[in-house]
Write an enzyme that holds these catalytic residues in place. Structure first.
Site, PDB file in Angstrom:
ATOM      1  CB  VAL A  12       3.876   8.678  15.095  1.00 29.93           C
ATOM      2  CG1 VAL A  12       2.801   9.136  16.070  1.00 29.93           C
ATOM      3  CG2 VAL A  12       4.856   7.742  15.783  1.00 29.93           C
ATOM      4  N   GLY A  64      -3.243   5.430   5.082  1.00 26.01           N
ATOM      5  CA  GLY A  64      -3.545   5.444   3.647  1.00 26.01           C
ATOM      6  C   GLY A  64      -2.250   5.517   2.867  1.00 26.01           C
ATOM      7  CB  THR A  82      -0.910  -0.001   1.252  1.00 26.38           C
ATOM      8  OG1 THR A  82      -1.590  -1.250   1.291  1.00 26.38           O
ATOM      9  CG2 THR A  82      -1.910   1.136   1.234  1.00 26.38           C
ATOM     10  CB  VAL A  83       3.176   2.724   2.459  1.00 27.67           C
ATOM     11  CG1 VAL A  83       3.969   4.018   2.564  1.00 27.67           C
ATOM     12  CG2 VAL A  83       2.033   2.716   3.457  1.00 27.67           C
ATOM     13  N   GLY A 141     -12.697  -1.462   4.544  1.00 29.82           N
ATOM     14  CA  GLY A 141     -11.231  -1.450   4.425  1.00 29.82           C
ATOM     15  C   GLY A 141     -10.551  -0.576   5.459  1.00 29.82           C
ATOM     16  CD  GLU A 190       7.056  13.369  10.806  1.00 25.12           C
ATOM     17  OE1 GLU A 190       8.017  14.087  11.100  1.00 25.12           O
ATOM     18  OE2 GLU A 190       6.064  13.221  11.548  1.00 25.12           O
ATOM     19  CE  LYS A 224       0.286   4.529  14.476  1.00 25.79           C
ATOM     20  NZ  LYS A 224      -1.089   4.448  13.984  1.00 25.79           N
ATOM     21  CD  GLU A 268      -4.175  -4.663   8.732  1.00 29.42           C
ATOM     22  OE1 GLU A 268      -3.775  -5.822   8.803  1.00 29.42           O
ATOM     23  OE2 GLU A 268      -3.465  -3.678   8.483  1.00 29.42           O
ATOM     24  CB  ILE A 327      -0.007  14.361  11.089  1.00 27.54           C
ATOM     25  CG1 ILE A 327      -1.443  13.998  10.725  1.00 27.54           C
ATOM     26  CG2 ILE A 327       0.043  15.641  11.903  1.00 27.54           C
ATOM     27  CD1 ILE A 327      -2.314  13.645  11.922  1.00 27.54           C
TER      28      ILE A 327
HETATM   29  P1  NAP Z   1       1.511  -3.899   2.919  1.00 31.12           P
HETATM   30  O1  NAP Z   1       0.549  -3.313   1.974  1.00 31.12           O
HETATM   31  O2  NAP Z   1       1.172  -5.177   3.619  1.00 31.12           O
HETATM   32  O3  NAP Z   1       2.902  -4.081   2.142  1.00 31.12           O
HETATM   33  C1  NAP Z   1       3.986  -4.762   2.697  1.00 31.12           C
HETATM   34  C2  NAP Z   1       4.984  -5.021   1.578  1.00 31.12           C
HETATM   35  O4  NAP Z   1       6.136  -5.619   2.148  1.00 31.12           O
HETATM   36  C3  NAP Z   1       4.459  -5.977   0.509  1.00 31.12           C
HETATM   37  O5  NAP Z   1       4.867  -5.543  -0.754  1.00 31.12           O
HETATM   38  C4  NAP Z   1       5.127  -7.308   0.864  1.00 31.12           C
HETATM   39  O6  NAP Z   1       5.394  -8.109  -0.267  1.00 31.12           O
HETATM   40  C5  NAP Z   1       6.429  -6.835   1.465  1.00 31.12           C
HETATM   41  N1  NAP Z   1       6.903  -7.781   2.480  1.00 31.12           N
HETATM   42  C6  NAP Z   1       6.385  -8.049   3.696  1.00 31.12           C
HETATM   43  N2  NAP Z   1       7.103  -8.998   4.316  1.00 31.12           N
HETATM   44  C7  NAP Z   1       8.090  -9.343   3.475  1.00 31.12           C
HETATM   45  C8  NAP Z   1       9.155 -10.285   3.531  1.00 31.12           C
HETATM   46  N3  NAP Z   1       9.334 -11.062   4.593  1.00 31.12           N
HETATM   47  N4  NAP Z   1       9.989 -10.370   2.470  1.00 31.12           N
HETATM   48  C9  NAP Z   1       9.810  -9.588   1.375  1.00 31.12           C
HETATM   49  N5  NAP Z   1       8.827  -8.674   1.259  1.00 31.12           N
HETATM   50  C10 NAP Z   1       7.970  -8.562   2.294  1.00 31.12           C
HETATM   51  O7  NAP Z   1       1.879  -2.863   4.094  1.00 31.12           O
HETATM   52  P2  NAP Z   1       1.694  -1.276   4.062  1.00 31.12           P
HETATM   53  O8  NAP Z   1       0.293  -0.954   4.459  1.00 31.12           O
HETATM   54  O9  NAP Z   1       2.251  -0.706   2.833  1.00 31.12           O
HETATM   55  O10 NAP Z   1       2.595  -0.850   5.323  1.00 31.12           O
HETATM   56  C11 NAP Z   1       3.993  -0.781   5.227  1.00 31.12           C
HETATM   57  C12 NAP Z   1       4.554  -0.148   6.503  1.00 31.12           C
HETATM   58  O11 NAP Z   1       4.025   1.162   6.631  1.00 31.12           O
HETATM   59  C13 NAP Z   1       4.196  -0.872   7.796  1.00 31.12           C
HETATM   60  O12 NAP Z   1       5.258  -0.782   8.709  1.00 31.12           O
HETATM   61  C14 NAP Z   1       3.016  -0.095   8.316  1.00 31.12           C
HETATM   62  O13 NAP Z   1       2.848  -0.184   9.717  1.00 31.12           O
HETATM   63  C15 NAP Z   1       3.399   1.294   7.909  1.00 31.12           C
HETATM   64  N6  NAP Z   1       2.279   2.223   7.770  1.00 31.12           N
HETATM   65  C16 NAP Z   1       1.257   1.919   6.942  1.00 31.12           C
HETATM   66  C17 NAP Z   1       0.204   2.796   6.821  1.00 31.12           C
HETATM   67  C18 NAP Z   1      -0.950   2.504   5.898  1.00 31.12           C
HETATM   68  O14 NAP Z   1      -1.873   3.311   5.855  1.00 31.12           O
HETATM   69  N7  NAP Z   1      -0.945   1.422   5.144  1.00 31.12           N
HETATM   70  C19 NAP Z   1       0.202   3.990   7.572  1.00 31.12           C
HETATM   71  C20 NAP Z   1       1.289   4.288   8.407  1.00 31.12           C
HETATM   72  C21 NAP Z   1       2.338   3.389   8.482  1.00 31.12           C
HETATM   73  P3  NAP Z   1       4.183  -8.772  -1.112  1.00 31.12           P
HETATM   74  O15 NAP Z   1       3.438  -7.613  -1.707  1.00 31.12           O
HETATM   75  O16 NAP Z   1       4.829  -9.623  -2.127  1.00 31.12           O
HETATM   76  O17 NAP Z   1       3.375  -9.530  -0.113  1.00 31.12           O
END
Ligand code: NAP
Length: 436
Positions: free
Chosen positions: A136, A310, A19-20, A191, A133, A209, A194, A140
């Protein structure tokens, strides 16, 4: 005219293309010219590490994808952006990147809240940046203002809504009278939550956080284990209705505060559902938005508000860190490292000062009010208001206290549980005031 751009491009490896990660790669690619002008060097994405490199991902050229993440680090990147989540293998990869001389940007709150000290030490040793940044409150800008803009002030309290999922659920419960389970199902369908909502609804995400905010605000190492946590699973539709009747909203708050005790100062860090007066700015924070109040001695109250999650909003915060780290590499400087010189003790939750809301079902007998009030008095807990609802077997008491020591209020509730005329304790929740 745009400033001259150094001829040497900076290589950026992104670990995680979800997602990010996908949004970060898109923004780095689409904004390449502007970013080059802002940084003074081009930023070139040289690889994106994922689990499944065969899957097509919009915005990420297939040639950049690999499932061999260690091999990406062997290419000696300038900046590594970790967007995988979880502790392992993120910890190992980030450590390896730092030791290899790359600056690291991460959005991983769990990683920083548990392994922050070791990662900061590795960054300091290598003379590179470690920034987070986006970990948390998503988009923001909050950590940089705490670390830099407020660096000359004395922060007394950080208080906020840092989990959009629980805020969405609580907003729905308030707006529709829905139960927790129904509001959670709705959040999952849309959505906002989770399939496994544990980290959000049980407060662990907010706790990570809170630990990061407390560490920065009080120049003290605070980890996830130091945070007293209570989630929102036990918040009932009846609690929400009772709160509304008294002029409050229920919010899951992360609180980090400085506590001055005769023996010296300490910090209290906690996450719990809280009654917030409808007149308080935090009550106006609805749905998946985040907001954080910072109270500092000279600045007074400062509030930060915006999207806490997001793909795109979070990528914005990640890009800010990437640009800052890239500029540092161009100029040969680095971010200030971890500041933990104050080494304040983390105090048990009982040391905190808070007000309570206690919701009782009582037997309708003479002397009940006096008996209940007597228990509060015995523990030095002062009642602000006591309202009776209904009569006979359905008689309920809604009690608000003045702020007092958490330990005294908890002891009061324990004794009320054993008091004969108290049929049931329907709810106990902490309360913040209008000005607090
Ligand atoms: P996500 O959509 O689940 O994406 C995770 C990515 O990491 C995927 O591409 C996954 O690969 C890859 N990955 C995970 N474990 C792996 C491993 N062992 N080896 C290789 N690749 C691996 O997560 P996200 O929502 O983008 O979040 C990413 C980070 O940002 C997290 O730390 C989360 O807490 C933080 N964050 C997210 C949000 C948000 O709104 N989503 C907001 C603030 C902070 P595959 O695609 O092949 O599975």
């Amino acid at each position: 005219m745009a400033p001259p751009v150094a001829p040497q491009p900076l290589s950026v490896v992104v670990l995680g293309g979800g997602t990010v990660g996908a949004q970060v790669v898109r923004m780095l690619t689409e904004g390449a010219d502007d970013l080059a002008a802002r940084v003074g060097a081009r930023l070139v994405v040289t690889g994106v590490g994922v689990r499944d490199a065969g899957r097509e991902r919009p915005g990420i050229p297939a040639g950049l994808l690999t499932d061999d993440l260690p091999a990406l680090l062997d290419t000696d990147p300038d900046i590594v952006v970790e967007l995988m989540g979880g502790i392992e293998p993120a910890r190992e990869l980030v450590l390896r990147a730092l030791k290899g001389g790359a600056s690291v940007v991460t959005a991983n709150k769990a990683l920083i809240a548990t392994e922050g000290a070791a990662l900061h030490a590795a960054a300091a040793e290598a003379g590179v940046d470690l920034s987070y940044e986006a970990a948390v409150a998503g988009a923001i800008p909050l950590l940089r203002p705490l670390r830099e803009s407020l660096a000359g002030d004395r922060i007394r309290r950080v208080l906020g809504i840092v989990n959009g999922t629980t805020n969405y659920i609580l907003t729905q419960m308030d707006a529709t009278g829905a139960s927790f389970d129904a509001a959670l199902a709705d959040a999952q369908a849309l959505g906002y939550a989770e399939a496994d909502p544990t980290a959000d609804v049980d407060g662990h995400d907010a706790a990570a956080k809170a630990a990061i905010l407390a560490s920065l605000a009080f120049h003290t190492r605070v980890t996830l284990d130091d945070v007293a946590v209570q989630g929102i699973r036990t918040v009932s539709a009846e609690d929400v209705a009772a709160a509304r009747e008294m002029g409050f909203d229920i919010k899951l708050l992360a609180v980090a505060e400085l506590i001055e005790e005769p023996a010296g100062a300490g910090v209290s860090v906690r996450v719990h559902p809280t009654l917030v007066p409808r007149t308080h700015p935090l009550a106006g924070v609805r749905d998946a938005f985040n907001a954080v109040f910072v109270e500092a001695e000279a600045a007074g109250q400062v509030m930060f508000y915006g999207r806490g999650a997001g793909g795109r909003p979070t990528a914005s915060a990640v890009l800010g860190d990437v640009v800052a780290s890239a500029r540092n590499r161009v100029t040969g400087s680095s971010e200030p490292g971890e500041s933990s010189y104050a080494e304040l003790p983390v105090l048990p939750i009982g040391s905190a000062t808070t007000a309570y809301f206690v919701h009782l079902r009582v037997l309708d007998q003479p002397g009940v009010l006096a008996a209940v009030a007597g228990v509060f008095a015995e523990h030095g807990a002062s009642i602000r208001s006591m309202t009776q609802k209904g009569e006979g077997e359905a008689a309920e008491l809604l009690i608000l206290t003045h702020p007092g020591r958490e330990a005294d209020l908890a002891a009061t509730v324990e004794q009320l549980r054993r008091l004969g005329p108290v049929d049931a304790i329907l709810g106990v929740m902490r309360v913040i005031g209008d000005g607090r």
